[in-house]
Design an enzyme around this catalytic site. Structure first.
Site, PDB file in Angstrom:
ATOM      1  N   CYS A   8      34.533  38.124  46.719  1.00 17.24           N
ATOM      2  CA  CYS A   8      33.485  37.889  45.725  1.00 17.24           C
ATOM      3  C   CYS A   8      33.588  36.500  45.124  1.00 17.24           C
ATOM      4  O   CYS A   8      32.742  35.653  45.340  1.00 17.24           O
ATOM      5  CB  CYS A   8      33.610  38.890  44.587  1.00 17.24           C
ATOM      6  SG  CYS A   8      33.227  40.560  45.060  1.00 17.24           S
ATOM      7  N   GLU A  43      37.033  34.899  44.378  1.00 14.23           N
ATOM      8  CA  GLU A  43      38.438  34.601  44.157  1.00 14.23           C
ATOM      9  C   GLU A  43      38.886  33.358  44.916  1.00 14.23           C
ATOM     10  O   GLU A  43      38.892  33.341  46.139  1.00 14.23           O
ATOM     11  CB  GLU A  43      39.286  35.799  44.599  1.00 14.23           C
ATOM     12  CG  GLU A  43      38.885  37.128  44.013  1.00 14.23           C
ATOM     13  CD  GLU A  43      37.987  37.958  44.914  1.00 14.23           C
ATOM     14  OE1 GLU A  43      36.762  37.714  44.902  1.00 14.23           O
ATOM     15  OE2 GLU A  43      38.479  38.826  45.638  1.00 14.23           O
TER      16      GLU A  43
END
Lengths: 841, 212
Positions: A437, A439
């Site tokens: 997502c 990171e």
């Protein structure tokens, strides 16, 4: 750097490939599970890392292979398009218990044949007691089990599945091939002295690497033979020639270094796909594709061996293939990661290790490929910094305007220092890419465990109100009875106490799972492509990476900021209500009926129970059960009192409106999660770092959370990511962005997630694009870390709910990823619609 | 302060503010202005009617390094206009018609002062953009728009002219304010007509655009 910025025509091959991919519903296949089990049985005498390597080889030697019609880049993990293999070594009981519902469930259904069910049933007999999840469960403390049972946090992702969440050294395979990596491992093996104390561990690991990489080469050769065979049988001269080239490609890569852009694409794809046959982890992210592919593109283009159109077609083919991989999750996780997403994050633009901008042709062509293919994979992102070319952002904004939800925008100016603060060198930090997502990490050197758990920040506050009790059990700390909190500081301290306690249990859960993966599922193939596993002679799971992290996500910041702000104002400053009045009102859901969707689920459960008891339940009866669950049992006078409290809460300032007082408070609330977490260590020798994003878990986990003091009703979704609570940011997009930027995005170095949603009209014309780019830049200047956009009207989404057949291809941004809107559960669809839609600038 | 009827209810629209209060709102968007090159535009009513407040505000905005603009009819004395000019980067000024008679019969004011002021502003060195609302039956012919464009092109430094097609978004406001909407039957000009008019503007050498 000069680059070609214009869009390139789409090859007619691409729509054909896309159509072929989506012709049928995805299916579960059993081949991998069967082969894996055979190999384990045959090698019971070997150490685990060797068992894993031999199983990987056995799978690749025997798993069915297929070349799909007209494709240029080959390699498929399943016979059927978008199918999935299963991974019983991690967990299997959930799938077995869902055999009969997995095809019909609302979130991410998969077809499974009776034959496959029977086969898997047989296979599963072997795995009882041998999985990572069972071992992890054994390692967890009793308090941790209780906290999970009471929904304070969920470590479900890695508890049930592989880890994934990494970017390997694609560039190394492109350059030296697996032959090169095998040579490196052999050299390391030669350097070992049989008299070394760790000879057994390191020697076995290196041998496992050699076997795994060899298996990958042989697997490609199977494709070479299949392509040759199909070429011989092909009567159509153009396809015949294509198949011959495919065969030649598969003979060269990934065994050897790529000599052309086409070979590089094929090599990349084998790496990407094989990683997902070895383990079931998702978010295996291609990362900086535009960077490591560029030398091959540039050389072919300069030497006249490749046109831009051909390069674009090959990239488009890779984009399609990224959607050919799939994964079945348990029903609950499927709601949390809805949309069949594998989160293969691919990022374009940004800086090199010297801090120079390296946006190139392929950065632009990545945008074009996403436009051409228009599917949920790859999760496409762009890096933004002061040196990012304006025209690149304008092209990115054009992609945003299509409504696909890509790209997500990431801010170098926050992420680079945030990673340095976690111990990365400046050069490594500058080369970051995004996993899954949101990171960030340095590719090929990191085992980041980026999606280690979801921590619901609302639940500890509920436990402050109940003195640590939940459903009659003492789950949290006994922080005291409500009347004892005579100052706000005491109340806030009680919240921090609960937070600290549950954070320590969260760490206990993750470390238990970490240990289980090291013992039961070390991954030699994956480890061969991450520094410094070969040098240390250790798998990633045992701490072989240069950088090791564990990154669990907290969510519900907006709710907690608004909630604690309301308590401070109404209880302690204005003294208008007591904590006990708050508690009574929340227990009674502020005098309102219970959430319909939640009651529907409770009713379904109750009815199923009655039916199981052999009772006949008619429509009337079902309706009666539903209404009785829904109705509020409080007296009319009480209801009126609770509603008045909620009105007073609603009238208070809220996070997301550029109000310094509330925003500063939100920053402090986020610290109650991010700060305590960073003192903990994981078994791989790394540290914990917080993320602040919920994927789509804010919906299912919200359904486990009672009413909160911010006026949020029971069992409704919690705010997503660091975004303001749905519908509460009413001062326009720049005010919302200003509020969100006041959080500390540096300390949340595992990523923050900010969702904004626009009408397509907000981005109309060149001036719309310019304003949009200015908004992203302005937010980033204030040190926001990430922002992403849904560009679609509320009306469109409502219509899509009513007429899903008309909107099969409607892609929306869910959280850290985009998904087909119609494949999402109804409640998640509702949540997406409810997120404030900004009308324009 | 103005009261009006909105959705059947009487509502006060707007509020009294000080320069300081407005500045507090404005600086919130400074990061975005810096990136977009945008800034603050004083719009209608008629900002030239409140020189004391408007000039003080524009001065504060300029001091913050933010761009300023005004949307105006240009109907004011030269002295008043001169007091604004040092703090304005851009003037967006309406010229609705070049024919004095027709201007007077539709707007109630003669246009001589407006045309004079346009030249005065242009000569002052501020960036002047001419804006013309295109209203069927009033000025939607090639001749009328062409005449406005020719006049605009004769002003020193003027390069742009925006044609704003008549719209009906304000129709409900008039009854809400207890006023009569005097153009109930007029429809927005067609796209074809707008392109003809745009061509007439571009022919004078100006850079025309449809919409502001």
């Amino acid at each position: 750097m000069k680059y070609y910025t214009e869009p390139i025509q789409k090859s007619p091959r691409i729509p054909f490939l896309v159509e072929q991919l989506y012709a049928k519903a995805p299916e579960i296949e059993a081949d991998r599970a069967v082969l894996l089990t055979e190999a384990y049985r045959a090698n019971e005498d070997k150490p685990i890392i060797m068992k894993r390597a031999l199983a990987f080889r056995h799978i690749l030697e025997n798993i069915p292979i297929t070349i799909r019609e007209r494709e240029l880049v080959v390699g498929a993990a399943t016979k059927a398009p978008r199918g999935c293999q299963v991974f019983p070594e991690y967990s299997f009981e959930w799938l077995e218990s869902e055999f009969d519902t997995v095809a019909t469930r609302t979130a991410d259904p998969f077809y499974i044949s009776e034959d496959t069910k029977r086969t898997l049933h047989e296979v599963y007999k072997y795995w009882k007691g041998k999985t990572t999840s069972e071992l992890a469960s054994f390692y967890m403390s009793p308090e941790t089990h209780a906290a999970i049972e009471h929904n304070i946090f969920t470590p479900g992702n890695y508890f049930y599945n592989g880890i994934g969440h990494l970017t390997v050294q694609y560039e190394k395979v492109l350059k030296v091939g697996y032959a090169g990596i095998i040579a490196e491992a052999k050299e390391a093996l030669d350097r070992l002295n049989p008299g070394d104390a760790d000879y057994a561990v390191r020697g076995t690991f290196l041998r496992a690497v050699i076997i795994s990489c060899g298996a990958a080469c042989d697997y490609a050769l199977r494709y070479a033979e299949l392509a040759d065979k199909q070429a011989r049988e092909c009567s159509e001269p153009i396809r015949k020639r294509e198949l011959e080239v495919i065969a030649a490609n598969c003979r060269r890569v990934p065994m050897h270094g790529a000599t052309s852009f086409y070979e590089a694409c094929q090599s990349f794809w084998f790496v990407q796909m094989l990683l997902q046959i070895e383990s079931s982890g998702h978010s295996i992210s291609p990362g900086r594709f535009d960077q490591y592919m560029y030398p091959y593109y540039k050389r072919d283009l300069d030497e006249g061996r490749l046109t831009r159109e051909q390069a674009q077609e090959l990239m488009d083919c890779v984009w399609v293939k990224l959607n050919d991989l799939n994964k079945v999750r348990d029903a609950a996780s499927a709601e949390g990661f809805a949309g069949y997403s594998l989160f293969q994050n691919l990022i374009a633009g940004g800086q090199d290790k010297y801090g120079r901008d390296v946006t190139n042709d392929l950065s632009f062509m990545s945008i074009t490929a996403t436009e051409h293919v228009f599917l949920p994979q790859p999760s496409f992102s762009v890096r933004v910094w002061n040196g990012t070319p304006h025209e690149f952002l304008i092209r990115a904004a054009e992609l945003t305007r299509t409504g696909i939800g890509f790209p997500a925008y990431y801010n170098d100016e926050v992420i680079i220092p945030a990673l340095q603060n976690r111990g990365l060198s400046l050069e490594d930090a500058r080369e970051y890419n995004i996993i899954g997502c949101v990171e960030p990490q340095k590719a090929g050197k990191t085992d980041g465990w980026h999606d280690a758990a979801f921590f619901n920040m609302c639940r500890p506050l509920e436990l402050v109100f109940s003195n640590g009790e939940d459903n009659g059990a003492q789950v949290g700390v006994a922080t005291g009875k409500l009347p004892e909190f005579d100052t706000f500081e005491k109340f806030y301290d009680a919240y921090k106490t609960q937070m600290n306690y549950f954070i320590s249990l969260l760490v206990n859960a993750d470390n238990a799972i970490d240990m289980a993966h090291a013992e039961r599922c070390p991954l030699p193939f994956q480890s061969s492509m991450v520094d410094d596993c070969i040098g240390r002679g250790l798998s990633l799971q045992e701490g072989g990476a240069v950088y090791n992290f564990t990154g669990p996500q907290g969510f519900g910041i907006a709710n907690m900021a608004d909630a604690l702000y309301a308590i401070r104002k109404l209880v302690y400053e204005e003294k208008k209500y007591t904590l006990c009045q708050f508690k009574a009102a929340m227990d009674a859901n502020f005098g309102e009926e219970l959430d319909g969707g939640y009651c529907r689920k409770l009713t379904e459960k109750a009815v199923a129970q009655l039916v199981a008891e052999g009772k006949h339940v008619n429509e009337e009866e079902i309706k009666r059960i539903f209404l009785s669950m829904r109705s509020n049992k409080a007296s009319e006078a009480e209801k009126a009192e609770y509603r008045r409290l909620r009105e007073d809460i609603n009238a208070l300032p809220k996070f997301g409106n550029d109000i310094d007082d509330v925003d500063t408070f939100a920053r402090d609330i986020a610290y109650t999660y991010t700060k305590p977490l960073q003192q903990y260590k994981n078994p791989r020798g790394g540290t914990y770092q917080a993320g602040l994003y919920p994927v789509s878990a804010n919906v299912p986990l919200g359904a486990q959370t009672g009413a909160t003091p911010d006026g949020r009703l029971a069992y409704t979704p919690v705010a997503d990511g660091v975004s303001p609570a749905a519908g509460r940011d009413v001062n326009g997009p720049t005010a919302g962005a200003n509020s969100v930027s006041r959080l500390d995005h540096f300390i949340a170095s595992n990523g923050t997630l900010y969702n904004m949603k626009f009408h397509p009209t907000a981005l109309a014309g060149r001036s719309g694009l310019e304003s949009f780019v200015a908004l992203v830049r302005g937010y980033f200047d204030q040190k926001g870390s990430h922002v992403q956009f849904n560009v679609v009207s509320r009306e469109t989404l409502r219509d899509a709910q009513a007429n899903p057949e008309k909107y099969r291809s409607l892609v929306v941004r869910v959280a850290g990823y985009s998904a087909l809107f119609t494949t999402l559960s109804r409640s998640l669809q509702d949540d997406i619609i409810a997120r404030t839609e900004q009308k324009g600038f | 302060m103005q009261e009006m009827t909105l959705a059947g209810q009487t509502k006060t629209v707007g509020r009294d503010v000080t320069v300081g209060e407005v500045m507090e709102e404005i600086i919130r968007d400074r990061p975005y202005f810096r990136r977009s090159g945008g800034g603050v535009t004083l719009s209608g009513g008629e900002a030239l009617c409140q020189p004391e407040f408007a000039v003080a505000l524009l001065k504060s905005v300029k001091n913050m390094g933010i761009n300023t603009a005004i949307e105006t009819t240009g109907y004011a004395s030269k002295e008043v206009i001169a007091s604004y000019l040092p703090y304005l980067d851009t003037v967006l000024m309406d010229i609705k018609h070049t024919d004095g008679e027709k201007h007077k019969s539709f707007t109630g004011r003669d246009n001589a002062k407006i045309l004079e002021n346009a030249r005065f502003i242009a000569e002052s060195g501020a960036r002047l953009v001419i804006r013309t609302p295109v209203i069927p039956t009033f000025n939607d012919t090639v001749d009328e728009i062409g005449a406005i464009a020719s006049f605009a092109a004769s002003l020193p430094g003027v390069r742009e002219l925006h044609l704003l097609p008549y719209h009906r978004i304000g129709t409900d406001k008039y009854p809400g304010l207890g006023r009569e909407y005097t153009l109930p039957d007029i429809r927005p000009p067609s796209d074809e007509r707008m392109s003809e008019l745009l061509y007439a503007v571009n022919r004078t050498g100006l850079k025309g655009q449809i919409g502001g």
